[in-house]
Design a protein around this motif. Sequence first.
Motif, mmCIF file in Angstrom:
data_model
loop_
_atom_site.group_PDB
_atom_site.id
_atom_site.type_symbol
_atom_site.label_atom_id
_atom_site.label_comp_id
_atom_site.label_asym_id
_atom_site.label_seq_id
_atom_site.Cartn_x
_atom_site.Cartn_y
_atom_site.Cartn_z
ATOM 1 N N SER A 120 123.340 -10.537 12.562
ATOM 2 C CA SER A 120 123.070 -9.460 13.515
ATOM 3 C C SER A 120 122.079 -8.457 12.936
ATOM 4 N N THR A 135 118.739 -6.703 11.972
ATOM 5 C CA THR A 135 117.430 -6.619 12.605
ATOM 6 C C THR A 135 116.400 -6.074 11.608
ATOM 7 N N GLU A 189 109.165 -5.219 19.841
ATOM 8 C CA GLU A 189 110.437 -5.765 20.323
ATOM 9 C C GLU A 189 111.157 -6.557 19.235
ATOM 10 N N ARG A 190 110.405 -7.288 18.452
ATOM 11 C CA ARG A 190 111.018 -8.127 17.413
ATOM 12 C C ARG A 190 111.779 -7.302 16.387
ATOM 13 N N ASP A 191 111.351 -6.063 16.181
ATOM 14 C CA ASP A 191 112.013 -5.221 15.181
ATOM 15 C C ASP A 191 113.428 -4.839 15.585
ATOM 16 N N PHE A 192 113.742 -4.942 16.871
ATOM 17 C CA PHE A 192 115.061 -4.542 17.343
ATOM 18 C C PHE A 192 115.943 -5.739 17.709
ATOM 19 N N ARG A 193 115.518 -6.923 17.316
ATOM 20 C CA ARG A 193 116.299 -8.137 17.558
ATOM 21 C C ARG A 193 116.673 -8.763 16.225
ATOM 22 N N PRO A 194 117.818 -9.484 16.168
ATOM 23 C CA PRO A 194 118.233 -10.116 14.904
ATOM 24 C C PRO A 194 117.129 -10.992 14.314
ATOM 25 N N VAL A 195 117.045 -11.011 13.001
ATOM 26 C CA VAL A 195 115.973 -11.755 12.333
ATOM 27 C C VAL A 195 116.154 -13.259 12.455
#
Length: 216
Positions: free
Chosen positions: A118, A120, A107-113
């Motif tokens: 914006s 990811t 999931e973290r890979d598809f959310r902003p760092v």
Amino acid sequence: MAKDQKWQDDYWLLLMQLYLKKPVGIKQMYSKAMVNLSMELHVAPQVLFNKMCEIANLQTPRIERIWQEYGKNPRRLSRAVSLLRQMKGFGNDNEFYEGVDVQETFERDFRPVNDATSVTPVMLILILDLYFRLTPITMVPETPEIQELGRLMKIPAREVADIMDIYQHCDPYLNRKEVIFSSLFPACQEIWQRYGNMDTEELSSYAQQLKAYFNS
């Protein structure tokens, strides 16, 4: 994906609805719809893809029964899915996933760092893949490949080039010693550690799969 993650029979309904979405059939592993469902269920896209293949092949008696009930009746399936999503606790991780070991990974890979961008990790992976196919002198906004990747991810070519500059500071072969100030530097370092030593062909294959997310 969590080690003790449990597949729930109800998930078949949501996955079958996606399978029946036109064009009917198995969806790309990293299409946006597949990723969104993965994040909703906390089930990795690879797992959903394999399960969708089971639907396509009517692989088990359970799937056959579900198909007989819903496969020819999208409205009935839509009502069942709506009811499932309205169930108490479906939108609440603490209740819906009670007793299930949920540990966010993909999931973290598809959310902003971070909150300031914006960008990811998935975008950083695509940029790293292109990084290995360019030379430092071509890592500029005017390079067609950089412009094309920027259009795909809907960010300026300048931003893609700036991230490549950060990767140059991560690259041990370039041995750049200048201090760099960027909120993206820690995330780029992490992606480099994860994928920088991967076989470039393997990375390229993975990047091609991830592009489906931005093309859908």
